[in-house]
Design a protein around this motif. Sequence first.
Motif, PDB file in Angstrom:
ATOM      1  N   THR A 108       0.820  -1.221   0.000  1.00 20.54           N
ATOM      2  CA  THR A 108       0.000   0.000   0.000  1.00 20.54           C
ATOM      3  C   THR A 108       0.853   1.270   0.000  1.00 20.54           C
ATOM      4  N   GLU A 109       1.857   1.299   0.879  1.00 16.61           N
ATOM      5  CA  GLU A 109       2.692   2.500   1.012  1.00 16.61           C
ATOM      6  C   GLU A 109       3.730   2.560  -0.101  1.00 16.61           C
ATOM      7  N   GLU A 110       4.350   1.388  -0.345  1.00 22.27           N
ATOM      8  CA  GLU A 110       5.501   1.348  -1.261  1.00 22.27           C
ATOM      9  C   GLU A 110       5.178   1.817  -2.682  1.00 22.27           C
ATOM     10  N   ILE A 111       3.947   1.538  -3.138  1.00 27.24           N
ATOM     11  CA  ILE A 111       3.628   1.904  -4.533  1.00 27.24           C
ATOM     12  C   ILE A 111       3.516   3.412  -4.747  1.00 27.24           C
ATOM     13  N   ARG A 112       3.507   4.184  -3.652  1.00 22.35           N
ATOM     14  CA  ARG A 112       3.442   5.654  -3.790  1.00 22.35           C
ATOM     15  C   ARG A 112       4.830   6.274  -3.823  1.00 22.35           C
ATOM     16  N   GLU A 113       5.864   5.458  -3.622  1.00 26.16           N
ATOM     17  CA  GLU A 113       7.223   6.010  -3.559  1.00 26.16           C
ATOM     18  C   GLU A 113       7.673   6.512  -4.929  1.00 26.16           C
ATOM     19  N   PRO A 114       8.542   7.543  -4.931  1.00 30.33           N
ATOM     20  CA  PRO A 114       9.026   8.094  -6.193  1.00 30.33           C
ATOM     21  C   PRO A 114       9.646   7.052  -7.141  1.00 30.33           C
ATOM     22  N   ARG A 115      10.261   5.991  -6.616  1.00 28.12           N
ATOM     23  CA  ARG A 115      10.888   5.006  -7.524  1.00 28.12           C
ATOM     24  C   ARG A 115       9.816   4.299  -8.359  1.00 28.12           C
ATOM     25  N   ILE A 116       8.616   4.134  -7.800  1.00 28.14           N
ATOM     26  CA  ILE A 116       7.528   3.533  -8.581  1.00 28.14           C
ATOM     27  C   ILE A 116       6.948   4.588  -9.530  1.00 28.14           C
ATOM     28  N   SER A 117       6.747   5.812  -9.026  1.00 28.75           N
ATOM     29  CA  SER A 117       6.214   6.881  -9.885  1.00 28.75           C
ATOM     30  C   SER A 117       7.103   7.085 -11.113  1.00 28.75           C
ATOM     31  N   SER A 118       8.410   6.925 -10.934  1.00 31.44           N
ATOM     32  CA  SER A 118       9.340   7.140 -12.059  1.00 31.44           C
ATOM     33  C   SER A 118       9.266   6.006 -13.070  1.00 31.44           C
ATOM     34  N   ALA A 119       8.894   4.807 -12.638  1.00 32.59           N
ATOM     35  CA  ALA A 119       8.935   3.649 -13.541  1.00 32.59           C
ATOM     36  C   ALA A 119       7.576   3.305 -14.142  1.00 32.59           C
ATOM     37  N   VAL A 120       6.494   3.816 -13.524  1.00 39.37           N
ATOM     38  CA  VAL A 120       5.161   3.314 -13.880  1.00 39.37           C
ATOM     39  C   VAL A 120       4.759   3.588 -15.330  1.00 39.37           C
ATOM     40  N   SER A 121       5.230   4.688 -15.919  1.00 43.14           N
ATOM     41  CA  SER A 121       4.813   4.991 -17.297  1.00 43.14           C
ATOM     42  C   SER A 121       5.268   3.919 -18.283  1.00 43.14           C
ATOM     43  N   ALA A 122       6.432   3.328 -18.017  1.00 38.47           N
ATOM     44  CA  ALA A 122       6.925   2.277 -18.923  1.00 38.47           C
ATOM     45  C   ALA A 122       5.946   1.114 -18.954  1.00 38.47           C
ATOM     46  N   VAL A 123       5.355   0.823 -17.813  1.00 38.53           N
ATOM     47  CA  VAL A 123       4.371  -0.266 -17.729  1.00 38.53           C
ATOM     48  C   VAL A 123       3.034   0.183 -18.328  1.00 38.53           C
ATOM     49  N   ALA A 124       2.622   1.409 -17.981  1.00 39.87           N
ATOM     50  CA  ALA A 124       1.311   1.906 -18.422  1.00 39.87           C
ATOM     51  C   ALA A 124       1.253   2.155 -19.927  1.00 39.87           C
ATOM     52  N   THR A 125       2.407   2.247 -20.580  1.00 39.69           N
ATOM     53  CA  THR A 125       2.404   2.431 -22.037  1.00 39.69           C
ATOM     54  C   THR A 125       2.592   1.098 -22.775  1.00 39.69           C
ATOM     55  N   THR A 126       2.574  -0.002 -22.041  1.00 40.88           N
ATOM     56  CA  THR A 126       2.625  -1.337 -22.664  1.00 40.88           C
ATOM     57  C   THR A 126       1.188  -1.776 -22.961  1.00 40.88           C
ATOM     58  N   LEU A 127       0.823  -1.788 -24.252  1.00 42.08           N
ATOM     59  CA  LEU A 127      -0.594  -1.964 -24.581  1.00 42.08           C
ATOM     60  C   LEU A 127      -1.162  -3.305 -24.135  1.00 42.08           C
ATOM     61  N   GLY A 128      -0.369  -4.349 -24.212  1.00 40.99           N
ATOM     62  CA  GLY A 128      -0.845  -5.673 -23.777  1.00 40.99           C
ATOM     63  C   GLY A 128      -1.206  -5.671 -22.300  1.00 40.99           C
ATOM     64  N   ALA A 129      -0.377  -5.022 -21.497  1.00 43.46           N
ATOM     65  CA  ALA A 129      -0.641  -4.946 -20.056  1.00 43.46           C
ATOM     66  C   ALA A 129      -1.878  -4.081 -19.805  1.00 43.46           C
ATOM     67  N   ARG A 130      -2.019  -2.992 -20.555  1.00 43.30           N
ATOM     68  CA  ARG A 130      -3.215  -2.142 -20.407  1.00 43.30           C
ATOM     69  C   ARG A 130      -4.476  -2.971 -20.660  1.00 43.30           C
ATOM     70  N   ASN A 131      -4.460  -3.748 -21.760  1.00 42.91           N
ATOM     71  CA  ASN A 131      -5.651  -4.546 -22.082  1.00 42.91           C
ATOM     72  C   ASN A 131      -6.026  -5.469 -20.932  1.00 42.91           C
ATOM     73  N   GLU A 132      -5.021  -6.100 -20.328  1.00 45.90           N
ATOM     74  CA  GLU A 132      -5.292  -7.018 -19.220  1.00 45.90           C
ATOM     75  C   GLU A 132      -5.848  -6.264 -18.006  1.00 45.90           C
ATOM     76  N   LEU A 133      -5.243  -5.117 -17.680  1.00 45.41           N
ATOM     77  CA  LEU A 133      -5.731  -4.372 -16.505  1.00 45.41           C
ATOM     78  C   LEU A 133      -7.122  -3.789 -16.765  1.00 45.41           C
ATOM     79  N   ILE A 134      -7.366  -3.358 -17.988  1.00 45.60           N
ATOM     80  CA  ILE A 134      -8.708  -2.841 -18.333  1.00 45.60           C
ATOM     81  C   ILE A 134      -9.748  -3.958 -18.198  1.00 45.60           C
ATOM     82  N   ARG A 135      -9.381  -5.168 -18.641  1.00 49.56           N
ATOM     83  CA  ARG A 135     -10.290  -6.319 -18.496  1.00 49.56           C
ATOM     84  C   ARG A 135     -10.616  -6.544 -17.012  1.00 49.56           C
ATOM     85  N   ARG A 136      -9.594  -6.496 -16.179  1.00 50.45           N
ATOM     86  CA  ARG A 136      -9.822  -6.704 -14.738  1.00 50.45           C
ATOM     87  C   ARG A 136     -10.661  -5.573 -14.142  1.00 50.45           C
TER      88      ARG A 136
END
Length: 237
Positions: free
Chosen positions: A100-128
């Motif tokens: 809960t706490e760790e995902i708000r840390e700057p190291r995650i904020s800095s890396a999250v766009s790389a994941v969020a711009t992966t279309l296959g992963a987006r499709n899976e998260l949108i499905r969920r």
Amino acid sequence: MTRDLFGPETVVRPGKPLVVAIDGPSGSGKSSVSKEVARRLKLAYLDTGAMYRALTWHCLKTGLDLQDGAAVEQASKELALELSTSANVEYVGVAGVDITEEIREPRISSAVSAVATTLGARNELIRRQRQIIDQHHRRMVVEGRDITTVVVPNAEVRVLLTASEEARMRRRGLQLGGTQTKEQLAAQVIHRDAKDSTVVNFTQAADGVITLDSSDLDFDETVETALSIVGKVIYGD
Ligand SMILES: Nc1ncnc2c1ncn2[C@@H]1O[C@H](COP(=O)(O)OP(=O)(O)O)[C@@H](O)[C@H]1O
Ligand SMILES: Nc1ccn([C@H]2C[C@H](O)[C@@H](COP(=O)(O)OP(=O)(O)O)O2)c(=O)n1
């Protein structure tokens, strides 16, 4: 429309779907405002950004190359995600680990766009996300970047929550306890939005989406304005 309409005993559209979809850039107030709106309307709450953050945490934990789209997509399918859907309980976990706490840390904020711009992963998260919304009988406040346009374009209420760059950086700086320099805040807020905007449009309201600019509003005023938008759309007043 006044706040009385949504007094403590009021249930809006009882038994019927009521999805309040809220999109907007980083630091516009999506999470805090959406949670309060969910409490006031007695609706469930879904923080879709937390899902992208949890997937990023998992990828970093397992040493996965975030540029490897196929691997990130595979990880999204296998992710054992646990997520609170109550505005009163903040919990994000992966396979029993509380992050809960760790995902708000700057190291995650800095890396999250790389994941969020992966279309296959987006499709899976949108499905969920759609699955979770259905599990809650479509009575939920859902916030993110593509909720009004992609995840639930037929939501009963669709809002784009915005604020000036200056207001958003100031808010994020306060939220992180003044630990970040101006450059670090710009990287986490402005530059991340620019990267995220390459796959989703959350800077301009799509047709039928109501813009709420919170730049000159305080938190309570923003919540009241969001509730008045719900009132207008649902009751036409
Ligand atoms: N209208 C507002 N005026 C002042 N501060 C606000 C307002 N809305 C939100 N905040 C504060 O700004 C910070 C960032 O808000 P948050 O909800 O985390 O934004 P987002 O989810 O869009 O990134 C939080 O500390 C929140 O309490
Ligand atoms: N529906 C969503 C929600 C978030 N994202 C991405 C964009 C953001 O960089 C990350 C994290 O989102 P989050 O809402 O937690 O970020 P902020 O709190 O607004 O800074 O996930 C997305 O692409 N689509």
